[in-house]
Design a protein around this motif. Structure first.
Motif, PDB file in Angstrom:
ATOM      1  N   GLY A  15       0.863  -1.328  -0.255  1.00  0.00           N
ATOM      2  CA  GLY A  15       0.098   0.129  -0.140  1.00  0.00           C
ATOM      3  C   GLY A  15       0.995   1.251   0.067  1.00  0.00           C
ATOM      4  N   GLY A  16       2.231   1.006   0.041  1.00  0.00           N
ATOM      5  CA  GLY A  16       3.115   2.467   0.281  1.00  0.00           C
ATOM      6  C   GLY A  16       3.185   2.925  -0.605  1.00  0.00           C
ATOM      7  N   SER A  17       4.362   3.806  -1.181  1.00  0.00           N
ATOM      8  CA  SER A  17       5.016   3.880  -1.948  1.00  0.00           C
ATOM      9  C   SER A  17       6.374   4.734  -1.598  1.00  0.00           C
ATOM     10  CB  SER A  17       4.132   5.543  -2.657  1.00  0.00           C
ATOM     11  OG  SER A  17       2.729   5.390  -2.898  1.00  0.00           O
ATOM     12  N   VAL A  18       7.029   4.277  -3.347  1.00  0.00           N
ATOM     13  CA  VAL A  18       8.759   4.469  -3.254  1.00  0.00           C
ATOM     14  C   VAL A  18       8.999   5.226  -4.781  1.00  0.00           C
ATOM     15  CG1 VAL A  18       9.254   3.011  -2.092  1.00  0.00           C
ATOM     16  CG2 VAL A  18       9.030   2.403  -4.373  1.00  0.00           C
ATOM     17  N   SER A  62       1.178  -4.501 -15.682  1.00  0.00           N
ATOM     18  CA  SER A  62       1.268  -4.503 -14.755  1.00  0.00           C
ATOM     19  C   SER A  62       1.223  -3.090 -13.723  1.00  0.00           C
ATOM     20  CB  SER A  62       2.618  -5.468 -14.806  1.00  0.00           C
ATOM     21  OG  SER A  62       3.371  -4.339 -14.808  1.00  0.00           O
ATOM     22  N   ASP A  63       0.631  -2.112 -14.427  1.00  0.00           N
ATOM     23  CA  ASP A  63       1.320  -1.048 -13.314  1.00  0.00           C
ATOM     24  C   ASP A  63      -0.068  -0.387 -13.105  1.00  0.00           C
ATOM     25  OD1 ASP A  63       3.420   0.784 -15.486  1.00  0.00           O
ATOM     26  OD2 ASP A  63       3.340  -0.811 -14.387  1.00  0.00           O
ATOM     27  N   GLN A  64      -1.429  -1.349 -13.853  1.00  0.00           N
ATOM     28  CA  GLN A  64      -2.247  -0.801 -13.717  1.00  0.00           C
ATOM     29  C   GLN A  64      -2.665   0.854 -13.071  1.00  0.00           C
ATOM     30  OE1 GLN A  64      -3.229  -4.280 -10.605  1.00  0.00           O
ATOM     31  NE2 GLN A  64      -3.443  -4.750 -12.221  1.00  0.00           N
ATOM     32  N   GLY A  65      -2.102   1.058 -13.616  1.00  0.00           N
ATOM     33  CA  GLY A  65      -2.618   3.159 -13.584  1.00  0.00           C
ATOM     34  C   GLY A  65      -1.998   3.269 -12.372  1.00  0.00           C
ATOM     35  N   ARG A  66      -1.156   2.544 -11.722  1.00  0.00           N
ATOM     36  CA  ARG A  66       0.115   3.010  -9.975  1.00  0.00           C
ATOM     37  C   ARG A  66       0.776   3.796 -10.646  1.00  0.00           C
ATOM     38  NH1 ARG A  66       0.989  -2.048  -7.578  1.00  0.00           N
ATOM     39  NH2 ARG A  66       1.859  -2.824  -9.943  1.00  0.00           N
ATOM     40  N   PHE A  67       1.734   3.188 -11.319  1.00  0.00           N
ATOM     41  CA  PHE A  67       2.653   4.018 -11.296  1.00  0.00           C
ATOM     42  C   PHE A  67       2.756   5.186 -12.881  1.00  0.00           C
ATOM     43  CE2 PHE A  67       4.685  -0.445 -11.750  1.00  0.00           C
ATOM     44  CZ  PHE A  67       3.831  -0.290 -10.177  1.00  0.00           C
ATOM     45  N   SER A  68       3.591   6.152 -12.220  1.00  0.00           N
ATOM     46  CA  SER A  68       3.929   6.737 -13.560  1.00  0.00           C
ATOM     47  C   SER A  68       5.078   7.580 -13.171  1.00  0.00           C
ATOM     48  CB  SER A  68       3.103   8.253 -12.542  1.00  0.00           C
ATOM     49  OG  SER A  68       2.957   9.797 -13.442  1.00  0.00           O
ATOM     50  N   ILE A  69       5.818   7.720 -15.551  1.00  0.00           N
ATOM     51  CA  ILE A  69       7.152   7.703 -15.670  1.00  0.00           C
ATOM     52  C   ILE A  69       7.029   9.309 -15.665  1.00  0.00           C
ATOM     53  CG2 ILE A  69       7.179   7.156 -17.076  1.00  0.00           C
ATOM     54  CD1 ILE A  69       9.245   6.073 -17.674  1.00  0.00           C
ATOM     55  N   SER A  70       8.224   9.633 -15.504  1.00  0.00           N
ATOM     56  CA  SER A  70       8.460  10.737 -15.324  1.00  0.00           C
ATOM     57  C   SER A  70       9.825  11.406 -15.907  1.00  0.00           C
ATOM     58  CB  SER A  70       7.632  12.213 -14.483  1.00  0.00           C
ATOM     59  OG  SER A  70       8.409  11.855 -13.503  1.00  0.00           O
ATOM     60  N   ARG A  71      10.170  13.214 -15.916  1.00  0.00           N
ATOM     61  CA  ARG A  71      11.702  13.365 -16.252  1.00  0.00           C
ATOM     62  C   ARG A  71      12.229  14.628 -15.780  1.00  0.00           C
ATOM     63  NH1 ARG A  71      12.474  12.002 -22.084  1.00  0.00           N
ATOM     64  NH2 ARG A  71      11.295  13.352 -23.180  1.00  0.00           N
ATOM     65  N   GLN A  81       7.035   7.275 -10.331  1.00  0.00           N
ATOM     66  CA  GLN A  81       6.447   6.833  -8.581  1.00  0.00           C
ATOM     67  C   GLN A  81       5.891   5.885  -8.791  1.00  0.00           C
ATOM     68  OE1 GLN A  81       6.208   9.558  -6.325  1.00  0.00           O
ATOM     69  NE2 GLN A  81       5.335   8.103  -5.448  1.00  0.00           N
ATOM     70  N   MET A  82       5.516   5.459  -8.201  1.00  0.00           N
ATOM     71  CA  MET A  82       5.326   3.829  -8.008  1.00  0.00           C
ATOM     72  C   MET A  82       3.956   3.607  -7.028  1.00  0.00           C
ATOM     73  SD  MET A  82       8.119   1.919  -8.252  1.00  0.00           S
ATOM     74  CE  MET A  82       7.461  -0.273  -7.696  1.00  0.00           C
ATOM     75  N   ASN A  83       2.638   3.951  -6.601  1.00  0.00           N
ATOM     76  CA  ASN A  83       1.404   4.305  -5.567  1.00  0.00           C
ATOM     77  C   ASN A  83       1.557   2.479  -5.108  1.00  0.00           C
ATOM     78  OD1 ASN A  83       1.846   6.620  -5.543  1.00  0.00           O
ATOM     79  ND2 ASN A  83       1.012   7.165  -6.701  1.00  0.00           N
ATOM     80  N   ASN A  84       0.394   2.287  -3.894  1.00  0.00           N
ATOM     81  CA  ASN A  84      -0.190   1.180  -4.116  1.00  0.00           C
ATOM     82  C   ASN A  84       0.917   0.128  -4.054  1.00  0.00           C
ATOM     83  OD1 ASN A  84      -2.398  -0.122  -3.102  1.00  0.00           O
ATOM     84  ND2 ASN A  84      -3.484   0.055  -4.856  1.00  0.00           N
ATOM     85  N   LEU A  85       1.857  -0.337  -3.706  1.00  0.00           N
ATOM     86  CA  LEU A  85       2.260  -1.518  -4.427  1.00  0.00           C
ATOM     87  C   LEU A  85       1.899  -2.564  -3.036  1.00  0.00           C
ATOM     88  CD1 LEU A  85       5.966   0.872  -3.582  1.00  0.00           C
ATOM     89  CD2 LEU A  85       4.791  -0.578  -5.667  1.00  0.00           C
ATOM     90  N   THR A  86       2.161  -3.650  -4.066  1.00  0.00           N
ATOM     91  CA  THR A  86       1.816  -5.231  -3.705  1.00  0.00           C
ATOM     92  C   THR A  86       3.207  -5.647  -3.451  1.00  0.00           C
ATOM     93  OG1 THR A  86       1.640  -6.223  -5.424  1.00  0.00           O
ATOM     94  CG2 THR A  86      -0.339  -4.968  -5.057  1.00  0.00           C
ATOM     95  N   PRO A  87       3.231  -7.100  -2.628  1.00  0.00           N
ATOM     96  CA  PRO A  87       4.296  -7.708  -2.814  1.00  0.00           C
ATOM     97  C   PRO A  87       5.352  -8.479  -4.063  1.00  0.00           C
ATOM     98  CG  PRO A  87       3.239  -8.611  -0.817  1.00  0.00           C
ATOM     99  CD  PRO A  87       2.073  -7.567  -1.881  1.00  0.00           C
ATOM    100  N   GLU A  88       3.989  -7.993  -5.128  1.00  0.00           N
ATOM    101  CA  GLU A  88       4.004  -8.642  -6.161  1.00  0.00           C
ATOM    102  C   GLU A  88       5.018  -7.658  -6.617  1.00  0.00           C
ATOM    103  OE1 GLU A  88       1.646 -11.187  -5.192  1.00  0.00           O
ATOM    104  OE2 GLU A  88       1.099  -8.810  -4.956  1.00  0.00           O
TER     105      GLU A  88
END
Length: 127
Positions: A15-18, A62-71, A81-88
């Motif tokens: 559920g966390g983010s990195v 696999s991102d299912q709308g949880r990730f966002s790439i930027s520069r 940006q990775m949100n709502n992380l799961t063990p997978e």
């Protein structure tokens, strides 16, 4: 010598983010197609997200709308940006850069469109 270097991984709870990042040395950052891949324990490498030189992006299913790439072109840095992380999502995340003027193709997920790779940063997600 073009050289991507990743950082910003870490250990988080589900559920966390990195936000892993990638600094690429050796060229004018904003003009290059780049991507992030990952390889989990016992799994094949897979594409996560990619960013074309024109700013358009593509994501794997696999991102299912949880990730966002930027520069940040001024800092020569790519972010994921990775949100709502799961063990997978536990994996080593790798930065990849294409050679100059190569556009982002639909085949990017295979990884063969990229010529320069970083050493990876570890992201570990616990229950």
């Amino acid at each position: 010598q073009v050289h991507p270097v990743e950082s910003g991984g870490g250990s988080v709870q589900a559920g966390g983010s990195v936000r892993p990042s990638c600094i690429t040395y050796g060229y004018t950052y904003s003009s290059w197609t780049m991507a992030l891949f990952r390889q989990g324990p016992g799994k094949e490498r897979e594409g996560v997200a990619a960013l074309d030189s024109d700013g358009s992006s593509q994501y794997s299913d696999s991102d299912q709308g949880r990730f966002s790439i930027s520069r940040d072109s001024a800092k020569h840095t790519l972010y994921l940006q990775m949100n709502n992380l799961t063990p997978e999502d536990t994996a080593t995340y790798y930065c990849a850069a294409a050679r100059p003027n190569r556009p982002l193709m639909v085949t990017w997920v295979a990884g063969t469109d990229f010529d320069y790779w970083g050493g990876g940063t570890q992201v570990t997600v616990s229950e």
